[in-house]
Design a protein around this motif. Structure first.
Motif, PDB file in Angstrom:
ATOM      1  N   VAL A 135       3.695   8.569   2.103  1.00  0.00           N
ATOM      2  CA  VAL A 135       5.055   8.501   2.621  1.00  0.00           C
ATOM      3  C   VAL A 135       5.594   9.922   2.728  1.00  0.00           C
ATOM      4  CG1 VAL A 135       7.400   7.662   2.211  1.00  0.00           C
ATOM      5  CG2 VAL A 135       5.435   6.238   1.576  1.00  0.00           C
ATOM      6  N   TYR A 136       6.137  10.276   3.887  1.00  0.00           N
ATOM      7  CA  TYR A 136       6.677  11.618   4.095  1.00  0.00           C
ATOM      8  C   TYR A 136       8.138  11.643   3.687  1.00  0.00           C
ATOM      9  CZ  TYR A 136       8.381  15.824   6.407  1.00  0.00           C
ATOM     10  OH  TYR A 136       8.968  17.034   6.677  1.00  0.00           O
ATOM     11  N   ALA A 139       0.828  -1.207   0.000  1.00  0.00           N
ATOM     12  CA  ALA A 139       0.000   0.000   0.000  1.00  0.00           C
ATOM     13  C   ALA A 139       0.860   1.255   0.000  1.00  0.00           C
ATOM     14  CB  ALA A 139      -0.937  -0.013   1.203  1.00  0.00           C
ATOM     15  N   TYR A 140       1.976   1.212   0.709  1.00  0.00           N
ATOM     16  CA  TYR A 140       2.888   2.361   0.695  1.00  0.00           C
ATOM     17  C   TYR A 140       3.576   2.491  -0.658  1.00  0.00           C
ATOM     18  CZ  TYR A 140       2.462   3.376   5.675  1.00  0.00           C
ATOM     19  OH  TYR A 140       1.987   3.739   6.911  1.00  0.00           O
ATOM     20  N   ARG A 141       3.985   1.379  -1.234  1.00  0.00           N
ATOM     21  CA  ARG A 141       4.687   1.426  -2.514  1.00  0.00           C
ATOM     22  C   ARG A 141       3.785   1.911  -3.640  1.00  0.00           C
ATOM     23  NH1 ARG A 141       8.644  -3.900  -3.073  1.00  0.00           N
ATOM     24  NH2 ARG A 141      10.330  -3.084  -1.769  1.00  0.00           N
ATOM     25  N   CYS A 142       2.510   1.571  -3.565  1.00  0.00           N
ATOM     26  CA  CYS A 142       1.572   1.948  -4.629  1.00  0.00           C
ATOM     27  C   CYS A 142       0.967   3.325  -4.421  1.00  0.00           C
ATOM     28  CB  CYS A 142       0.463   0.913  -4.737  1.00  0.00           C
ATOM     29  SG  CYS A 142       1.031  -0.709  -5.276  1.00  0.00           S
ATOM     30  N   GLY A 143       1.284   3.967  -3.305  1.00  0.00           N
ATOM     31  CA  GLY A 143       0.751   5.297  -3.048  1.00  0.00           C
ATOM     32  C   GLY A 143      -0.609   5.311  -2.383  1.00  0.00           C
ATOM     33  N   HIS A 159       8.681   1.158   9.597  1.00  0.00           N
ATOM     34  CA  HIS A 159       7.827   2.352   9.679  1.00  0.00           C
ATOM     35  C   HIS A 159       7.820   3.014   8.301  1.00  0.00           C
ATOM     36  CE1 HIS A 159       5.785   5.218  12.436  1.00  0.00           C
ATOM     37  NE2 HIS A 159       6.091   6.081  11.487  1.00  0.00           N
ATOM     38  N   TYR A 160       7.015   2.457   7.375  1.00  0.00           N
ATOM     39  CA  TYR A 160       7.117   2.847   5.971  1.00  0.00           C
ATOM     40  C   TYR A 160       6.495   4.198   5.656  1.00  0.00           C
ATOM     41  CZ  TYR A 160       8.912  -1.795   5.126  1.00  0.00           C
ATOM     42  OH  TYR A 160       9.696  -2.927   5.145  1.00  0.00           O
ATOM     43  N   ALA A 161       5.793   4.795   6.597  1.00  0.00           N
ATOM     44  CA  ALA A 161       5.322   6.162   6.374  1.00  0.00           C
ATOM     45  C   ALA A 161       6.483   7.147   6.355  1.00  0.00           C
ATOM     46  CB  ALA A 161       4.315   6.555   7.457  1.00  0.00           C
ATOM     47  N   LEU A 162       7.622   6.719   6.883  1.00  0.00           N
ATOM     48  CA  LEU A 162       8.822   7.548   6.905  1.00  0.00           C
ATOM     49  C   LEU A 162       9.666   7.232   5.679  1.00  0.00           C
ATOM     50  CD1 LEU A 162      10.776   9.499   8.448  1.00  0.00           C
ATOM     51  CD2 LEU A 162      11.770   7.451   9.495  1.00  0.00           C
TER      52      LEU A 162
END
Length: 330
Positions: free
Chosen positions: A47-48, A39-43, A158-161
Motif C-alpha cells: 500500500v502506497y 492481502a492488502y491488510r496483511c501486507g 483501489h486498495y494499493a492507494l
C-alpha cells in the motif's frame, strides 16, 4: 427513457427473480474481493502512503452516483479556505492508446484523460493527474506540485492507494438495488463496507448531515467565442433537444422538465465519445447537455449547444472534516 438503461442494470434495481441464478457467481466474486482486500491488510500486497492526506470519494455500486460534482465542491471549498488541493482520477473514457499518467491541462482533451478529470480541472483549476494506476497518478502529482491534500475521484476499491479519509456516495432513491454483489446485483463490495467509511453521502437527500443536493446554476454556451451571431438562451417552455451520455440520464431530463422545457430526449452510453455526427439533424431547436458531456464537444460545438451547469451542495460537517486533514504530517 428507462429503456435506455442496460437490461442488467434495470434487473438489479427491480429485483428480477432470475438474478438468483447468478448467486453462485456472486459468492465467487465476494470471495475473491475479500481475499484481495485481506492481502492488502496483511501486507501481502503493498500500500502506497503519500506524504500528504488522501481523501477517496467513491461508491460501492456500479454506475454514476454524482461523485464528480462532489469532488468539485470539495476542491472549491478547500480553495476558498486558502488550501491547495490536488486531484487524481482513473481517467475512464479516455481513448485507447492514451498515455498515462497524464497531467491534465488546458490543452487536454477528453480523449487524453477522460471527461470527468477534464471537467474537474476546467471548473477548479486544481492540479489533476490521471492514470488507471492511482498510485502512479499520485506520484506524478506530488513529484512537481505542492498540495496540502489529494482528492481521489473514485478509487474506493483501489486498495494499493493508502487513504486517510473515505467518502462513499449512495443514491437516496435507488439505494443499493437488490443488495447483491456482482454479477447478481450492482454492488462492487458487500453493503457492510459502508459501515467502514468515514462519511456516507446520500445523493438527492435533504438530510442536513448526509444529504447532497445538486443545484442548477443555469445554462451556459458550450463555446464562449464564435463568429456566428449570438444565440439567445433557451427560455423555459421552449422545445429543445436534450442529449446526454451519463450514468443516470433520467435525473438530467427531470431537471430540464422541472425548468419547463419540452424535451426531445436522446440517451447515449455513459462516457460516450461525442462527435459532430451525434448532433446531425438536430439543428431545428436548441441542444442542452450536461457539463460532463460538453467538455467533449468543445471542438465542434455550434452556437445553439448549451450545457446545464450543476453544483453539489455538500454538508458543512463534511467540509470541515476534510479541511481539518489538510495540514503537514508530523
Amino acid at each position: 427513457m428507462a429503456a435506455a438503461e442496460p437490461a442488467l442494470l434495470r434487473a438489479w434495481y427491480r429485483s428480477a427473480p432470475w438474478l438468483w441464478l447468478l448467486r453462485p457467481l456472486e459468492l465467487l466474486f465476494r470471495g475473491v474481493s475479500w481475499m484481495r482486500r485481506r492481502a492488502y491488510r496483511c501486507g501481502l500486497l503493498s500500500v502506497y502512503r503519500a506524504a500528504v492526506p488522501v481523501v477517496v470519494v467513491g461508491n460501492i455500486t456500479v454506475g454514476g452516483t454524482g461523485k464528480t460534482p462532489v469532488v468539485i465542491a470539495l476542491v472549491e471549498a478547500l480553495q476558498a479556505r486558502g488550501l491547495r488541493p490536488g486531484v487524481i482520477s482513473r481517467g475512464y473514457g479516455a481513448a485507447r492508446g492514451a498515455v498515462f499518467p497524464h497531467r491534465v491541462g488546458a490543452d487536454s482533451s477528453a480523449r487524453d484523460c477522460g471527461d470527468e478529470p477534464l471537467l474537474i480541472h476546467l471548473r477548479t483549476g486544481a492540479p489533476c493527474v490521471v492514470s488507471p494506476n492511482r498510485v502512479a497518478a499520485l506520484r506524478m502529482l506530488l513529484a512537481d506540485t505542492t498540495v496540502d491534500l489529494v482528492l481521489s475521484d473514485d478509487g474506493l476499491q483501489h486498495y494499493a492507494l493508502g487513504r486517510d479519509f473515505e467518502i462513499a456516495l449512495m443514491d437516496a432513491s435507488r439505494q443499493l438495488g437488490n443488495g447483491f454483489c456482482l454479477p447478481a446485483g450492482p454492488l462492487r463490495e458487500p453493503r457492510a463496507r459502508l459501515n467502514e467509511v468515514d462519511y456516507l453521502l446520500c445523493r438527492g437527500s435533504d438530510d442536513p448531515r448526509h444529504g447532497v443536493i445538486y443545484e442548477s446554476q443555469g445554462l451556459v454556451r458550450v463555446i464562449e467565442e464564435t463568429n456566428a451571431a449570438p444565440a439567445a438562451i433557451p427560455a423555459p417552455g421552449s422545445a429543445i433537444h436534450a442529449i446526454t451520455g451519463i450514468g443516470q440520464p433520467q435525473q438530467f431530463f427531470a431537471s430540464l422538465e422541472a425548468a419547463g422545457f419540452s424535451l426531445s430526449p436522446r440517451v447515449l452510453p455513459d462516457h460516450h465519445p461525442f462527435s459532430a455526427a451525434d448532433f446531425a439533424g438536430l439543428d431545428d431547436k436548441p441542444i442542452i447537455m450536461t457539463e460532463k458531456d460538453a467538455v467533449k464537444c468543445r471542438g465542434f460545438a455550434t452556437p445553439q449547444m448549451w450545457f446545464l451547469k450543476i453544483s453539489a451542495r455538500v454538508p458543512a460537517p463534511l467540509l470541515e472534516a476534510v479541511a481539518a486533514l489538510a495540514h503537514p504530517r508530523s
